[in-house]
Design a protein around this motif. Structure first.
Motif, short mmCIF file in Angstrom:
data_model
loop_
_atom_site.label_atom_id
_atom_site.label_comp_id
_atom_site.label_asym_id
_atom_site.label_seq_id
_atom_site.Cartn_x
_atom_site.Cartn_y
_atom_site.Cartn_z
N PHE A 345 -46.14 86.87 -19.29
CA PHE A 345 -46.80 87.07 -17.90
C PHE A 345 -46.62 86.19 -16.87
O PHE A 345 -46.02 84.97 -16.82
CB PHE A 345 -48.44 86.70 -18.31
N TYR A 346 -46.35 86.91 -15.61
CA TYR A 346 -45.98 86.14 -14.45
C TYR A 346 -46.87 86.45 -13.28
O TYR A 346 -47.61 87.53 -13.16
CB TYR A 346 -44.54 86.68 -13.89
N SER A 347 -46.96 85.49 -12.44
CA SER A 347 -47.79 85.88 -10.98
C SER A 347 -46.62 85.93 -9.99
O SER A 347 -45.66 85.12 -9.94
CB SER A 347 -48.61 84.69 -10.78
N PHE A 348 -46.62 86.67 -9.06
CA PHE A 348 -45.77 86.94 -7.90
C PHE A 348 -46.43 86.77 -6.61
O PHE A 348 -47.28 87.61 -6.39
CB PHE A 348 -45.06 88.21 -8.03
N ASP A 349 -46.01 85.84 -5.81
CA ASP A 349 -46.74 85.46 -4.69
C ASP A 349 -45.84 85.29 -3.61
O ASP A 349 -45.13 83.82 -3.68
CB ASP A 349 -47.77 84.25 -4.82
N ASP A 350 -45.63 85.97 -2.39
CA ASP A 350 -45.02 85.64 -1.30
C ASP A 350 -43.34 85.41 -1.84
O ASP A 350 -42.74 84.50 -1.38
CB ASP A 350 -45.27 84.51 -0.40
N GLY A 351 -42.95 86.09 -2.61
CA GLY A 351 -41.70 86.05 -3.16
C GLY A 351 -41.22 84.85 -4.20
O GLY A 351 -40.03 84.98 -4.45
N GLU A 352 -42.14 84.34 -4.67
CA GLU A 352 -42.14 83.28 -5.82
C GLU A 352 -42.69 83.74 -7.06
O GLU A 352 -43.90 84.30 -7.04
CB GLU A 352 -42.81 81.86 -5.26
N TRP A 353 -41.90 83.45 -8.16
CA TRP A 353 -42.56 83.95 -9.53
C TRP A 353 -42.83 82.72 -10.02
O TRP A 353 -42.40 81.69 -10.36
CB TRP A 353 -41.34 84.49 -10.33
N THR A 354 -44.07 82.98 -10.92
CA THR A 354 -44.70 81.68 -11.58
C THR A 354 -44.79 82.17 -13.01
O THR A 354 -45.78 83.00 -13.17
CB THR A 354 -46.16 81.22 -10.92
N GLU A 355 -44.42 81.50 -13.93
CA GLU A 355 -44.61 81.93 -15.22
C GLU A 355 -46.12 81.53 -15.75
O GLU A 355 -46.18 80.34 -15.74
CB GLU A 355 -43.59 81.53 -16.26
N LEU A 356 -46.82 82.53 -16.20
CA LEU A 356 -48.31 82.03 -16.59
C LEU A 356 -48.33 81.65 -18.11
O LEU A 356 -48.86 80.66 -18.71
CB LEU A 356 -49.07 83.06 -16.33
N LEU A 357 -47.54 82.65 -18.93
CA LEU A 357 -47.88 82.50 -20.47
C LEU A 357 -46.66 83.46 -21.23
O LEU A 357 -46.34 84.47 -20.75
CB LEU A 357 -49.01 82.97 -20.85
N LYS A 358 -46.14 82.78 -22.07
CA LYS A 358 -45.05 83.52 -23.07
C LYS A 358 -45.54 83.34 -24.40
O LYS A 358 -46.00 82.34 -24.80
CB LYS A 358 -43.60 82.87 -23.08
N ARG A 359 -45.76 84.51 -25.03
CA ARG A 359 -46.18 84.64 -26.53
C ARG A 359 -45.55 85.64 -27.54
O ARG A 359 -45.35 86.47 -26.77
CB ARG A 359 -47.75 85.07 -26.47
N GLU A 360 -44.98 84.74 -28.68
CA GLU A 360 -44.28 85.83 -29.66
C GLU A 360 -45.35 87.00 -30.28
O GLU A 360 -46.33 86.14 -30.67
CB GLU A 360 -43.72 84.77 -30.38
N VAL A 361 -45.17 88.12 -30.14
CA VAL A 361 -46.23 89.06 -31.08
C VAL A 361 -45.63 89.37 -32.13
O VAL A 361 -46.31 90.32 -32.83
CB VAL A 361 -46.48 89.99 -29.99
N GLY A 362 -44.61 89.07 -32.73
CA GLY A 362 -43.96 89.57 -33.69
C GLY A 362 -42.56 89.69 -34.09
O GLY A 362 -41.81 89.23 -33.22
N THR A 363 -41.85 90.24 -34.80
CA THR A 363 -40.47 90.70 -35.04
C THR A 363 -40.37 91.86 -34.23
O THR A 363 -40.97 92.23 -33.53
CB THR A 363 -40.11 90.90 -36.42
N LEU A 364 -38.94 92.24 -34.21
CA LEU A 364 -38.49 93.34 -33.15
C LEU A 364 -39.38 94.53 -33.33
O LEU A 364 -39.27 95.32 -32.36
CB LEU A 364 -36.97 93.28 -33.52
N ASP A 365 -39.79 94.83 -34.53
CA ASP A 365 -40.42 95.90 -34.67
C ASP A 365 -41.95 95.93 -34.05
O ASP A 365 -42.26 97.20 -33.67
CB ASP A 365 -40.72 96.39 -36.37
N ALA A 366 -42.27 94.80 -33.47
CA ALA A 366 -43.67 94.77 -32.75
C ALA A 366 -43.15 95.43 -31.33
O ALA A 366 -44.23 95.99 -30.68
CB ALA A 366 -43.98 93.43 -32.53
N CYS A 367 -42.13 95.35 -30.78
CA CYS A 367 -41.85 95.82 -29.57
C CYS A 367 -41.60 97.06 -29.61
O CYS A 367 -41.38 98.01 -28.35
CB CYS A 367 -40.19 95.32 -29.10
N MET A 368 -41.71 97.94 -30.82
CA MET A 368 -41.75 99.36 -30.85
C MET A 368 -43.23 99.75 -30.28
O MET A 368 -43.29 101.08 -29.99
CB MET A 368 -41.36 99.87 -32.25
N LYS A 369 -44.32 99.09 -30.48
CA LYS A 369 -45.59 99.15 -29.75
C LYS A 369 -45.38 99.14 -28.32
O LYS A 369 -44.52 98.42 -27.65
CB LYS A 369 -46.39 98.54 -30.27
#
Length: 376
Positions: A345-369
């Motif tokens: 998750f990122y926030s974008f404000d006046d041209g600047e990106w701020t990372e809010l959270l990064k979460r592993e949701v599974g193995t590559l097969d999870a990206c099929m969802k």
């Protein structure tokens, strides 16, 4: 690296079809508290079978279990001794325990099984290790001798037709390499080798690095640690207070935005319909090869172009979710080297990106969802 005959034949079979040491435990080999060698009287707690078939001196009773799984128990009519037990499950993801270690139906993958056993197992030459069924699913059979017994365990994992389509669409010619993490456990069978080989034949080949497995009694899954629910992160938490509805102001590709001039047509076309993100921006996602894409964000009010914080070879199979009324951008992508899928998750404000959270949701097969499915 030496490649065993099982691996070679399995790879060849799958290529055609898709062209579209356990820790030592006791060796009870129990499925639903039953073991090969039990008298058939041990089946009484399951009540009346939903189906009974008799053939060639053996009877097979089938029972529907409270978990939704199905149990098939085969016994020798002449001795009344059980010779084979199969537990299977045809439901959706996250099924019940498979009765073997921490394996669970619909969750444990072929990759998990191969990782835990260190090989592809035994190839019975009369059994196709990889094959399609009438529904279009691809099924994988993995056989292993059970240590300190005369029994053989068989794990069957499966990729249904829809999952095969998603693999093919996402990975193209590389789909084969991801089948292991997409094939989900559907059945576990333990049988006496004598009975099994009446149908498989006795001619078999062991994969390289093959070892028999010690039966691992079922264990309770470890409760997951509390974590921030991804579903609680909503676009409404980062609202914008004005949506630009003025004329389109395109980038200055000969000046300030010249470093993006190679993609001037794609960027300009992407801005044609006006803002789609954070009040005044258009998101332009451009392919760069199989499962690869990079992303630009262009300001419809000023024409300025910005790089997105995700994209390229480090963020393959990239999927984005965003709204015109919010500064929140949600991304989902795969790390192919680590065999992991992430939501970020990122926030974008006046041209600047701020990372809010990064979460592993599974193995590559999870990206099929879809990302929506993975953050629910």
């Amino acid at each position: 690296m030496k490649v065993g005959p099982v691996r070679q034949l399995a790879a060849a079979a799958l290529a055609a079809a898709v062209a579209v040491a356990f820790p030592l435990f006791g060796h009870a080999q129990a499925i639903e508290d039953l073991t090969p060698g039990n008298d058939k009287a041990a089946l009484w707690p399951f009540g009346n079978p939903k189906e009974t078939k008799t053939s060639a001196g053996y009877t097979t009773n089938r029972y529907l279990l409270a978990s939704g799984a199905e149990l098939a128990a085969t016994f020798d009519i002449s001795t009344s001794r059980i010779v084979a037990l199969e537990e299977s499950w045809a439901g959706n993801d996250n099924g019940p325990s498979a009765g073997f270690g921490d394996f669970r139906f619909g969750r444990t993958t072929l990759t998990d099984i191969r990782s835990r056993t260190s090989s592809n197992g035994i190839l019975y030459k009369q059994v196709t290790p990889v094959g399609a069924d009438q529904s279009g699913a691809i099924n994988f059979s993995s056989f292993y001798d059970v240590t300190s017994s005369t029994n053989v365990v068989r794990f069957v994992t499966s990729i249904d037709r829809a999952a095969l389509g998603r693999l093919s669409n996402r990975y193209g010619e590389r789909a084969y390499y991801y089948t292991g993490s997409a094939a989900l456990l559907r059945s576990v069978t333990v049988a006496t080798r004598e009975y099994l080989e009446k149908s498989t034949g006795t001619d078999r080949v062991l994969d390289s690095r093959y070892t028999s497995v010690s039966w691992a009694p079922a264990v309770e899954a470890t409760p997951a640690k509390p974590a921030i629910s991804l579903a609680r992160i909503k676009p409404s938490q980062l609202p914008v207070f004005r949506i630009y509805d003025g004329p389109r102001n395109f980038p200055d590709f000969t000046g300030r935005d010249s470093k993006f001039s190679m993609y001037r047509t794609r960027i300009t076309n992407g801005m044609t319909d006006g803002p789609t993100f954070a009040g005044e921006y258009s998101v332009i996602q451009i392919g760069c090869g199989t499962s690869c894409s990079f992303v630009y964000v262009a300001d419809n009010r000023t024409g300025e172009v910005f790089n997105a914080p995700v994209g390229g070879e480090d963020n393959l199979s990239l999927e984005l979710r965003y709204e015109v009324g919010s500064k929140l951008m949600t991304s989902q992508w795969g790390d192919y080297n680590a065999n992991k899928c992430f939501v970020q998750f990122y926030s974008f404000d006046d041209g600047e990106w701020t990372e809010l959270l990064k979460r592993e949701v599974g193995t590559l097969d999870a990206c099929m969802k879809t990302v929506v499915d993975n953050i629910q």
